[in-house]
Design a protein around this motif. Structure first.
Motif, PDB file in Angstrom:
ATOM      1  N   SER A 151       0.831  -1.204   0.000  1.00 35.30           N
ATOM      2  CA  SER A 151       0.000   0.000   0.000  1.00 35.30           C
ATOM      3  C   SER A 151       0.868   1.257   0.000  1.00 35.30           C
ATOM      4  CB  SER A 151      -0.913   0.018   1.214  1.00 35.30           C
ATOM      5  OG  SER A 151      -1.623   1.251   1.272  1.00 35.30           O
ATOM      6  N   LEU A 152       0.675   2.122  -0.984  1.00 38.93           N
ATOM      7  CA  LEU A 152       1.289   3.438  -0.956  1.00 38.93           C
ATOM      8  C   LEU A 152       0.374   4.381  -0.181  1.00 38.93           C
ATOM      9  CD1 LEU A 152       3.506   5.413  -1.776  1.00 38.93           C
ATOM     10  CD2 LEU A 152       2.309   5.758  -3.947  1.00 38.93           C
ATOM     11  N   THR A 153      -0.915   4.150  -0.277  1.00 37.26           N
ATOM     12  CA  THR A 153      -1.902   4.966   0.435  1.00 37.26           C
ATOM     13  C   THR A 153      -1.541   5.051   1.913  1.00 37.26           C
ATOM     14  OG1 THR A 153      -3.620   4.324  -1.135  1.00 37.26           O
ATOM     15  CG2 THR A 153      -4.356   5.216   0.963  1.00 37.26           C
ATOM     16  N   ALA A 154      -1.178   3.938   2.513  1.00 36.36           N
ATOM     17  CA  ALA A 154      -0.867   3.891   3.946  1.00 36.36           C
ATOM     18  C   ALA A 154       0.404   4.665   4.288  1.00 36.36           C
ATOM     19  CB  ALA A 154      -0.734   2.442   4.401  1.00 36.36           C
ATOM     20  N   LEU A 155       1.286   4.846   3.329  1.00 38.02           N
ATOM     21  CA  LEU A 155       2.570   5.516   3.583  1.00 38.02           C
ATOM     22  C   LEU A 155       2.518   7.025   3.368  1.00 38.02           C
ATOM     23  CD1 LEU A 155       4.941   2.952   1.837  1.00 38.02           C
ATOM     24  CD2 LEU A 155       4.394   3.121   4.280  1.00 38.02           C
ATOM     25  N   LEU A 156       1.452   7.513   2.779  1.00 40.00           N
ATOM     26  CA  LEU A 156       1.363   8.944   2.469  1.00 40.00           C
ATOM     27  C   LEU A 156       0.810   9.746   3.634  1.00 40.00           C
ATOM     28  CD1 LEU A 156       0.055   8.729  -1.186  1.00 40.00           C
ATOM     29  CD2 LEU A 156       2.343   9.362  -0.448  1.00 40.00           C
TER      30      LEU A 156
END
Length: 156
Positions: A151-156
């Motif tokens: 997940s990139l969403t979780a890292l933003l």
């Protein structure tokens, strides 16, 4: 219908042409990238490298905006590929029924932050990605369909 959206600086290459098109049953690829769309050699190379049974269109951002109704109305399973985050951020919100964006390859450059071994984003790209996230899109990093999805969403 738009079935798969990917950001990859390499545009069309083996992972896209063989892994993703098969796993998603893709019949049409739309590349939206100003540089590729204005370079006849790049366009010819992409047309020659694609499987014969897959249709290919290559548009600039402006051409994509002008054709957005047609793009949204395609009946075949379609993959949209962007060469960079800025282009994806400009066009993806205009695409109907898109729920996710695959980050497939964004190279390391000066002043980038590492998000995975193959995703490096500048500060403006992080902000553009956050805008996509805030628009309700699931952003994820995955090279090929059989690799681990992060997940990139979780890292933003």
């Amino acid at each position: 219908m738009i079935k798969f959206v990917r950001i990859d600086h390499r545009l069309l290459h083996g992972q896209v042409l063989f892994s993703w098109t098969k796993s998603q049953n893709i019949a049409r690829i739309i590349v939206i990238d100003d540089e590729a769309a204005t370079d006849d050699l790049k366009k010819m190379t992409m047309k020659l490298s694609k499987p014969a049974d897959i249709k290919l269109s290559v548009f600039t951002i402006e051409q994509a905006r002008e054709r957005i109704t047609k793009i949204n109305g395609v009946s075949e399973n379609t993959m949209v590929i962007f060469g960079n985050v800025a282009t994806a951020a400009a066009i993806t919100p205009l695409l109907s029924d898109v729920k996710a964006v695959n980050y497939g390859g964004i190279p390391k450059r000066p002043d980038t932050q590492k998000f995975s071994n193959f995703i490096f984003l500048t500060a403006p790209e992080v902000e553009q990605s956050r805008a996509l996230k805030e628009a309700g899109l699931d952003l994820y990093m995955q090279q090929v369909p059989t690799s681990h999805r992060e997940s990139l969403t979780a890292l933003l």
